[in-house]
Design a protein around this motif. Structure first.
Motif, PDB file in Angstrom:
ATOM      1  N   VAL A  28       0.803  -1.224   0.000  1.00  0.00           N
ATOM      2  CA  VAL A  28       0.000   0.000   0.000  1.00  0.00           C
ATOM      3  C   VAL A  28       0.836   1.274   0.000  1.00  0.00           C
ATOM      4  O   VAL A  28       0.321   2.356  -0.318  1.00  0.00           O
ATOM      5  N   ALA A  29       2.110   1.183   0.356  1.00  0.00           N
ATOM      6  CA  ALA A  29       2.947   2.383   0.423  1.00  0.00           C
ATOM      7  C   ALA A  29       3.014   3.078  -0.932  1.00  0.00           C
ATOM      8  O   ALA A  29       3.263   2.454  -1.968  1.00  0.00           O
ATOM      9  N   GLY A  30       2.739   4.386  -0.943  1.00  0.00           N
ATOM     10  CA  GLY A  30       2.795   5.170  -2.167  1.00  0.00           C
ATOM     11  C   GLY A  30       1.585   5.023  -3.067  1.00  0.00           C
ATOM     12  O   GLY A  30       1.594   5.494  -4.204  1.00  0.00           O
ATOM     13  N   ARG A  31       0.532   4.366  -2.569  1.00  0.00           N
ATOM     14  CA  ARG A  31      -0.674   4.164  -3.372  1.00  0.00           C
ATOM     15  C   ARG A  31      -1.892   4.685  -2.619  1.00  0.00           C
ATOM     16  O   ARG A  31      -1.853   4.915  -1.409  1.00  0.00           O
ATOM     17  N   ARG A  32      -2.987   4.854  -3.317  1.00  0.00           N
ATOM     18  CA  ARG A  32      -4.242   5.221  -2.689  1.00  0.00           C
ATOM     19  C   ARG A  32      -4.908   3.974  -2.103  1.00  0.00           C
ATOM     20  O   ARG A  32      -4.735   2.869  -2.617  1.00  0.00           O
ATOM     21  N   LEU A  33      -5.675   4.168  -1.041  1.00  0.00           N
ATOM     22  CA  LEU A  33      -6.345   3.048  -0.390  1.00  0.00           C
ATOM     23  C   LEU A  33      -7.683   2.751  -1.075  1.00  0.00           C
ATOM     24  O   LEU A  33      -8.756   3.042  -0.554  1.00  0.00           O
ATOM     25  N   THR A  34      -7.597   2.144  -2.224  1.00  0.00           N
ATOM     26  CA  THR A  34      -8.792   1.714  -2.938  1.00  0.00           C
ATOM     27  C   THR A  34      -9.177   0.310  -2.482  1.00  0.00           C
ATOM     28  O   THR A  34      -8.410  -0.372  -1.781  1.00  0.00           O
ATOM     29  N   ALA A  35     -10.345  -0.154  -2.900  1.00  0.00           N
ATOM     30  CA  ALA A  35     -10.768  -1.512  -2.577  1.00  0.00           C
ATOM     31  C   ALA A  35      -9.777  -2.535  -3.130  1.00  0.00           C
ATOM     32  O   ALA A  35      -9.479  -3.551  -2.486  1.00  0.00           O
ATOM     33  N   GLU A  36      -9.247  -2.236  -4.309  1.00  0.00           N
ATOM     34  CA  GLU A  36      -8.283  -3.146  -4.925  1.00  0.00           C
ATOM     35  C   GLU A  36      -6.985  -3.186  -4.125  1.00  0.00           C
ATOM     36  O   GLU A  36      -6.422  -4.260  -3.869  1.00  0.00           O
ATOM     37  N   THR A  37      -6.503  -2.006  -3.723  1.00  0.00           N
ATOM     38  CA  THR A  37      -5.244  -1.936  -2.986  1.00  0.00           C
ATOM     39  C   THR A  37      -5.346  -2.641  -1.638  1.00  0.00           C
ATOM     40  O   THR A  37      -4.447  -3.399  -1.243  1.00  0.00           O
ATOM     41  N   THR A  38      -6.423  -2.382  -0.910  1.00  0.00           N
ATOM     42  CA  THR A  38      -6.562  -2.997   0.406  1.00  0.00           C
ATOM     43  C   THR A  38      -6.725  -4.512   0.288  1.00  0.00           C
ATOM     44  O   THR A  38      -6.245  -5.263   1.150  1.00  0.00           O
ATOM     45  N   ARG A  39      -7.384  -4.963  -0.758  1.00  0.00           N
ATOM     46  CA  ARG A  39      -7.520  -6.402  -0.984  1.00  0.00           C
ATOM     47  C   ARG A  39      -6.150  -7.018  -1.258  1.00  0.00           C
ATOM     48  O   ARG A  39      -5.814  -8.087  -0.721  1.00  0.00           O
ATOM     49  N   GLU A  40      -5.338  -6.362  -2.060  1.00  0.00           N
ATOM     50  CA  GLU A  40      -3.988  -6.856  -2.339  1.00  0.00           C
ATOM     51  C   GLU A  40      -3.165  -6.937  -1.054  1.00  0.00           C
ATOM     52  O   GLU A  40      -2.390  -7.875  -0.849  1.00  0.00           O
ATOM     53  N   ALA A  41      -3.334  -5.932  -0.196  1.00  0.00           N
ATOM     54  CA  ALA A  41      -2.612  -5.936   1.067  1.00  0.00           C
ATOM     55  C   ALA A  41      -3.034  -7.119   1.938  1.00  0.00           C
ATOM     56  O   ALA A  41      -2.195  -7.771   2.570  1.00  0.00           O
ATOM     57  N   GLY A  42      -4.336  -7.393   1.977  1.00  0.00           N
ATOM     58  CA  GLY A  42      -4.820  -8.530   2.739  1.00  0.00           C
ATOM     59  C   GLY A  42      -4.250  -9.846   2.237  1.00  0.00           C
ATOM     60  O   GLY A  42      -3.863 -10.715   3.020  1.00  0.00           O
ATOM     61  N   GLU A  43      -4.172  -9.986   0.933  1.00  0.00           N
ATOM     62  CA  GLU A  43      -3.605 -11.202   0.357  1.00  0.00           C
ATOM     63  C   GLU A  43      -2.127 -11.326   0.695  1.00  0.00           C
ATOM     64  O   GLU A  43      -1.637 -12.418   1.024  1.00  0.00           O
ATOM     65  N   ALA A  44      -1.409 -10.209   0.637  1.00  0.00           N
ATOM     66  CA  ALA A  44       0.016 -10.233   0.966  1.00  0.00           C
ATOM     67  C   ALA A  44       0.245 -10.573   2.434  1.00  0.00           C
ATOM     68  O   ALA A  44       1.203 -11.263   2.785  1.00  0.00           O
ATOM     69  N   ALA A  45      -0.634 -10.087   3.299  1.00  0.00           N
ATOM     70  CA  ALA A  45      -0.481 -10.327   4.735  1.00  0.00           C
ATOM     71  C   ALA A  45      -0.606 -11.801   5.082  1.00  0.00           C
ATOM     72  O   ALA A  45      -0.020 -12.264   6.063  1.00  0.00           O
TER      73      ALA A  45
END
Length: 332
Positions: free
Chosen positions: A281-298
């Motif tokens: 998420v660093a350097g990006r906007r917190l969109t639904a897509e971005t937060t979903r990607e973060a969840g998958e990475a976690a």
């Protein structure tokens, strides 16, 4: 319950000396909400209890320009209700008031919360083999009922979930603890306090048996940071997390994420820092897509058992929702 000796020293130095003099099998007693419980079950059998619950020097809460300092003996309820924490460190306050029951929060100390032991039923019931309780005896949770067990940081020897909430929030904020022993005082990062089970699940943290936690120190938040602690559980109160996320973010111009901190609870054998999710998420906007990607990475690398595979998707969604809430708070 076995017989034991008891002392209540008047100072921190006296307490450390008393524990050292008592030798192996001695333990510090603070709120007692975990220790007494395990003593009744026969899991803990201390030879000596050194009571530090009445030491006023351990019960302070002080917020300065550079850091927040919480005494090890401060009660969870008092810390959760502190006005500065609620305003500047909501992730900490929320992790505390969402833990246990009000009665327990009135008794339990923050340092005791850091070191509480797992709620794995096979650890707490002495009729079952448990490597954490009896090294080398086996792990009954493997092949048993494992709905509440960990999916991250597990080993062949142990899959027990770390039960705490507050340590997860502290991990997200890069907190440290100061500890005292007969050898003097030292500082331990929260990130280096808890350990994964590996082949030695009976070793849960990096403190020596004669070390007493004095205080917890948390760096002051950067301007504009938003944070939250989201806990998902079977019922709304007095239940341990199935999945939890502690998130702290700053939002810069254009809604772009600056600093981001993410830690997970309820799904790992220790408080779990999700560094790869932070990078997503660093350097990006917190969109639904971005937060979903973060969840998958976690949850990358998660290893489900027989009954707890649902935790992976649940934790992904918990991370995404916590990022959304923290982002909204940072943008206000």
């Amino acid at each position: 319950m076995r017989t034991f000796t008891y002392s209540a020293p008047a100072t921190v130095d006296d307490a450390v000396a008393a524990l050292s003099a008592a030798g192996p099998g001695a333990k510090f007693l603070a709120g007692g909400t975990t220790l007494y419980d395990l003593m009744k079950l026969g899991v803990e059998q201390p030879s000596t209890l050194v009571d530090v619950s009445r030491l006023a020097e351990l019960a302070t809460i002080a917020a300065g320009d550079d850091e927040l300092v919480i005494g090890a003996g401060a009660r969870m309820a008092d810390v959760a209700a502190d006005a500065v924490l609620r305003r500047d460190y909501p992730v900490l306050a929320e992790s505390l008031w969402r833990a246990a029951s009000q009665q327990l929060r009135n008794m339990a100390t923050v340092a005791g919360n850091l070191l509480q032991r797992t709620r794995c039923p096979y650890f707490r019931e002495t009729m079952f083999p448990c490597n954490k309780r009896d090294p080398g005896s086996g792990c009954a949770a493997r092949g048993g009922v494992d709905r509440g067990q960990a999916v991250l940081g597990t080993s062949d020897a142990c899959v027990a979930t770390f039960p705490g909430d507050f340590p997860v929030a502290l991990l997200a904020l890069d907190a440290v603890v100061d500890v005292l022993s007969p050898r003097g005082e030292r500082t331990v990062p929260i990130a280096g306090l808890h350990v994964e089970p590996g082949d030695t699940p009976q070793r849960e943290h990096t403190l020596a048996p004669d070390e007493l936690i004095l205080r917890i120190r948390v760096p002051a938040p950067p301007a504009g940071r938003g944070s939250t602690y989201l806990k998902v559980r079977d019922r709304e109160s007095y239940a341990f997390a199935l999945a939890a996320a502690a998130v702290a973010v700053t939002i810069g111009p254009g809604g772009v994420v600056g600093e981001c901190r993410i830690a997970l609870g309820g799904v790992a054998t220790r408080p779990w820092r999700a560094a790869e999710a932070e990078r997503v998420v660093a350097g990006r906007r917190l969109t639904a897509e971005t937060t979903r990607e973060a969840g998958e990475a976690a949850l990358a690398g998660a290893r489900p058992g027989n009954d707890n595979g649902f935790k992976i998707e649940l934790a992904r969604r918990t991370v995404a929702e916590a990022l959304r809430v923290a982002g909204e708070r940072a943008a206000r």
